[in-house]
Design a protein around this motif. Structure first.
Motif, PDB file in Angstrom:
ATOM      1  N   ALA A 226       0.838  -1.196   0.000  1.00  0.00           N
ATOM      2  CA  ALA A 226       0.000   0.000   0.000  1.00  0.00           C
ATOM      3  C   ALA A 226       0.878   1.253   0.000  1.00  0.00           C
ATOM      4  N   LEU A 227       0.294   2.350  -0.432  1.00  0.00           N
ATOM      5  CA  LEU A 227       0.959   3.655  -0.418  1.00  0.00           C
ATOM      6  C   LEU A 227       0.172   4.584   0.489  1.00  0.00           C
ATOM      7  N   ILE A 228       0.848   5.146   1.481  1.00  0.00           N
ATOM      8  CA  ILE A 228       0.259   6.192   2.329  1.00  0.00           C
ATOM      9  C   ILE A 228       0.679   7.544   1.763  1.00  0.00           C
ATOM     10  N   GLY A 229      -0.314   8.407   1.483  1.00  0.00           N
ATOM     11  CA  GLY A 229      -0.008   9.729   0.935  1.00  0.00           C
ATOM     12  C   GLY A 229       0.263   9.680  -0.553  1.00  0.00           C
ATOM     13  N   PRO A 230       1.030  10.643  -1.086  1.00  0.00           N
ATOM     14  CA  PRO A 230       1.668  11.732  -0.350  1.00  0.00           C
ATOM     15  C   PRO A 230       0.714  12.832   0.117  1.00  0.00           C
ATOM     16  N   THR A 231      -0.440  12.990  -0.557  1.00  0.00           N
ATOM     17  CA  THR A 231      -1.447  13.956  -0.141  1.00  0.00           C
ATOM     18  C   THR A 231      -2.816  13.328  -0.368  1.00  0.00           C
ATOM     19  N   ALA A 232      -3.853  14.016   0.091  1.00  0.00           N
ATOM     20  CA  ALA A 232      -5.210  13.503  -0.068  1.00  0.00           C
ATOM     21  C   ALA A 232      -5.594  13.359  -1.535  1.00  0.00           C
ATOM     22  N   ALA A 233      -5.036  14.206  -2.398  1.00  0.00           N
ATOM     23  CA  ALA A 233      -5.377  14.123  -3.827  1.00  0.00           C
ATOM     24  C   ALA A 233      -4.995  12.767  -4.404  1.00  0.00           C
ATOM     25  N   PHE A 234      -3.930  12.173  -3.893  1.00  0.00           N
ATOM     26  CA  PHE A 234      -3.481  10.893  -4.424  1.00  0.00           C
ATOM     27  C   PHE A 234      -4.299   9.722  -3.893  1.00  0.00           C
ATOM     28  N   VAL A 235      -5.044   9.922  -2.813  1.00  0.00           N
ATOM     29  CA  VAL A 235      -5.952   8.873  -2.333  1.00  0.00           C
ATOM     30  C   VAL A 235      -7.020   8.610  -3.381  1.00  0.00           C
ATOM     31  N   ARG A 236      -7.489   9.665  -3.992  1.00  0.00           N
ATOM     32  CA  ARG A 236      -8.498   9.494  -5.043  1.00  0.00           C
ATOM     33  C   ARG A 236      -7.900   8.793  -6.257  1.00  0.00           C
ATOM     34  N   ALA A 237      -6.594   8.939  -6.436  1.00  0.00           N
ATOM     35  CA  ALA A 237      -5.932   8.292  -7.569  1.00  0.00           C
ATOM     36  C   ALA A 237      -5.627   6.827  -7.296  1.00  0.00           C
ATOM     37  N   GLY A 238      -5.650   6.416  -5.999  1.00  0.00           N
ATOM     38  CA  GLY A 238      -5.412   5.017  -5.704  1.00  0.00           C
ATOM     39  C   GLY A 238      -4.499   4.719  -4.537  1.00  0.00           C
ATOM     40  N   SER A 239      -3.958   5.737  -3.841  1.00  0.00           N
ATOM     41  CA  SER A 239      -3.189   5.428  -2.636  1.00  0.00           C
ATOM     42  C   SER A 239      -4.165   5.071  -1.511  1.00  0.00           C
ATOM     43  N   LEU A 240      -3.666   4.459  -0.456  1.00  0.00           N
ATOM     44  CA  LEU A 240      -4.545   3.898   0.564  1.00  0.00           C
ATOM     45  C   LEU A 240      -5.193   4.961   1.441  1.00  0.00           C
ATOM     46  N   ALA A 241      -4.406   5.887   1.957  1.00  0.00           N
ATOM     47  CA  ALA A 241      -4.941   6.871   2.907  1.00  0.00           C
ATOM     48  C   ALA A 241      -3.956   8.014   3.071  1.00  0.00           C
ATOM     49  N   SER A 242      -4.453   9.109   3.640  1.00  0.00           N
ATOM     50  CA  SER A 242      -3.588  10.256   3.956  1.00  0.00           C
ATOM     51  C   SER A 242      -4.306  11.144   4.958  1.00  0.00           C
ATOM     52  N   THR A 243      -3.530  11.844   5.761  1.00  0.00           N
ATOM     53  CA  THR A 243      -4.091  12.924   6.570  1.00  0.00           C
ATOM     54  C   THR A 243      -4.088  14.196   5.722  1.00  0.00           C
ATOM     55  N   TYR A 244      -4.950  15.119   6.057  1.00  0.00           N
ATOM     56  CA  TYR A 244      -5.017  16.393   5.329  1.00  0.00           C
ATOM     57  C   TYR A 244      -5.732  17.419   6.191  1.00  0.00           C
ATOM     58  N   SER A 245      -5.545  18.680   5.867  1.00  0.00           N
ATOM     59  CA  SER A 245      -6.252  19.779   6.527  1.00  0.00           C
ATOM     60  C   SER A 245      -7.073  20.517   5.485  1.00  0.00           C
ATOM     61  N   ASP A 246      -8.361  20.717   5.771  1.00  0.00           N
ATOM     62  CA  ASP A 246      -9.224  21.373   4.798  1.00  0.00           C
ATOM     63  C   ASP A 246      -9.273  22.885   5.054  1.00  0.00           C
ATOM     64  N   GLN A 247     -10.132  23.564   4.321  1.00  0.00           N
ATOM     65  CA  GLN A 247     -10.186  25.025   4.399  1.00  0.00           C
ATOM     66  C   GLN A 247     -10.493  25.504   5.814  1.00  0.00           C
ATOM     67  N   ASN A 248     -11.454  24.874   6.471  1.00  0.00           N
ATOM     68  CA  ASN A 248     -11.799  25.299   7.824  1.00  0.00           C
ATOM     69  C   ASN A 248     -10.649  25.063   8.797  1.00  0.00           C
ATOM     70  N   ASP A 249      -9.919  23.962   8.615  1.00  0.00           N
ATOM     71  CA  ASP A 249      -8.766  23.700   9.474  1.00  0.00           C
ATOM     72  C   ASP A 249      -7.720  24.800   9.330  1.00  0.00           C
ATOM     73  N   TRP A 250      -7.484  25.234   8.092  1.00  0.00           N
ATOM     74  CA  TRP A 250      -6.495  26.293   7.858  1.00  0.00           C
ATOM     75  C   TRP A 250      -6.974  27.624   8.434  1.00  0.00           C
ATOM     76  N   LEU A 251      -8.270  27.914   8.296  1.00  0.00           N
ATOM     77  CA  LEU A 251      -8.790  29.159   8.849  1.00  0.00           C
ATOM     78  C   LEU A 251      -8.703  29.161  10.371  1.00  0.00           C
ATOM     79  N   ASP A 252      -8.935  28.006  10.989  1.00  0.00           N
ATOM     80  CA  ASP A 252      -8.793  27.901  12.440  1.00  0.00           C
ATOM     81  C   ASP A 252      -7.348  28.145  12.870  1.00  0.00           C
ATOM     82  N   THR A 253      -6.396  27.773  12.022  1.00  0.00           N
ATOM     83  CA  THR A 253      -4.987  28.009  12.314  1.00  0.00           C
ATOM     84  C   THR A 253      -4.628  29.488  12.121  1.00  0.00           C
ATOM     85  N   LEU A 254      -5.164  30.093  11.075  1.00  0.00           N
ATOM     86  CA  LEU A 254      -4.817  31.477  10.745  1.00  0.00           C
ATOM     87  C   LEU A 254      -5.395  32.486  11.733  1.00  0.00           C
TER      88      LEU A 254
END
Length: 306
Positions: A226-254
């Motif tokens: 299996a392949l973990i990552g490298p980003t969430a975009a690659f999960v849709r391409a066929g990698s197994l899983a990845s962590t990611y931060s969405d828009q709300n997560d980034w706004l909460d950080t900013l």
């Protein structure tokens, strides 16, 4: 004869003063100009800009392209710069004296190529790639649990090897690395697949891009890896899983950063809030038992809590 004293009603004096005080109290106490700089003016950036403006109605938020801006050094020093992507960062780096900046949508590999060992002041890098330690923790949630994790590196990402090895050692993981110097040389990947239980992908565009991902995934799955990552975009391409931060997560950080003096900004950080995205079909085909995404997110978050 004594001169007549003029007399004014206290109410005639107090009313204007109270009105002025009321106007002052209704003004934002810390209104700022926040300049969002991005070469990409597409729907996702427009959505981020609007969400930021909605979150901070007391501030003046603008979105501009670096091509339409004067040198950063000519801007008001009180302006808060939010730079999206490498082009915006390059625009800011062209000026030695410029307002402080928070940089988004730039990975550690991207930044290393742009900045290398330069000493930067007034720039805080909010990494876009998932934290390697968090990705390794995600791999540890799989069943069967991998014992040896392979990482493919390029000359651009080789500087991350030491940090990866340190984090893997803390988790009791055997980390195996191979450096691929030529895009058409598949020997490093084959070596990793022969000697590891799982691949951890890094956000290195020399290795992982739309042109190469199919070959990497086919090679990995042919060896039941299996392949973990490298980003969430690659999960849709066929990698197994990845962590990611969405828009709300980034706004909460900013939000809290924008309320702090720039002198208190960290030189770099990852967002604390994140989610997990997995590919259930890939998990089934590889015989991997995978919890649901919400449970994985919760378990990883609990592991990171102080």
């Amino acid at each position: 004869m004594l001169a007549r004293r003029s007399w004014t009603s206290p109410g005639r004096i107090l009313r204007p003063l109270l009105l002025c005080l009321a106007l002052v109290l209704t003004l934002p106490a810390h209104a700022r100009e926040i300049l969002l700089v991005s070469s990409d003016q597409g729907p996702s950036v427009q959505s981020f800009y609007q969400a930021l403006a909605d979150r901070r109605p007391e501030d003046q938020v603008r979105l501009e392209s670096p091509d339409d801006l004067p040198p950063a050094a000519t801007l008001d020093k009180e302006t808060r710069l939010l730079l999206l992507g490498s082009n915006a960062l390059n625009w800011r780096l062209a000026s030695e004296q410029a307002p402080p900046a928070l940089v988004l949508l730039v990975s550690r590999v991207d930044a290393h190529q742009l900045i290398a060992d330069r000493q930067l002041t007034g720039i805080s890098l909010l990494w876009s790639d998932p934290p390697p330690g968090r990705q390794l923790q995600l791999a540890m949630q799989l069943s069967p649990r991998p014992q040896r994790i392979g990482v493919l590196l390029s000359p651009a990402s080789e500087f991350l090897a030491g940090d990866l090895a340190h984090q893997a050692a803390e988790l009791g993981i055997e980390l195996i690395t191979q450096v691929q110097t030529a895009s058409d040389d598949t020997r490093p990947l084959r070596e990793l697949l022969d000697n590891s239980d799982l691949l951890l992908g890094l956000d290195d565009k020399q290795l992982y891009n739309p042109r190469t991902i199919k070959g990497i995934l086919l090679s990995a799955y042919a060896e039941n890896r299996a392949l973990i990552g490298p980003t969430a975009a690659f999960v849709r391409a066929g990698s197994l899983a990845s962590t990611y931060s969405d828009q709300n997560d980034w706004l909460d950080t900013l939000d809290p950063l924008l309320d702090q003096p720039p002198s208190q900004w960290p030189s770099s950080l990852y967002p604390e809030r994140f989610k997990v995205l997995s590919n259930r079909q890939v998990a089934r085909s590889l015989g991997i038992d995978l919890q649901d995404d919400a449970s994985l997110t919760r378990h990883l978050g609990e592991g990171e809590s102080p």
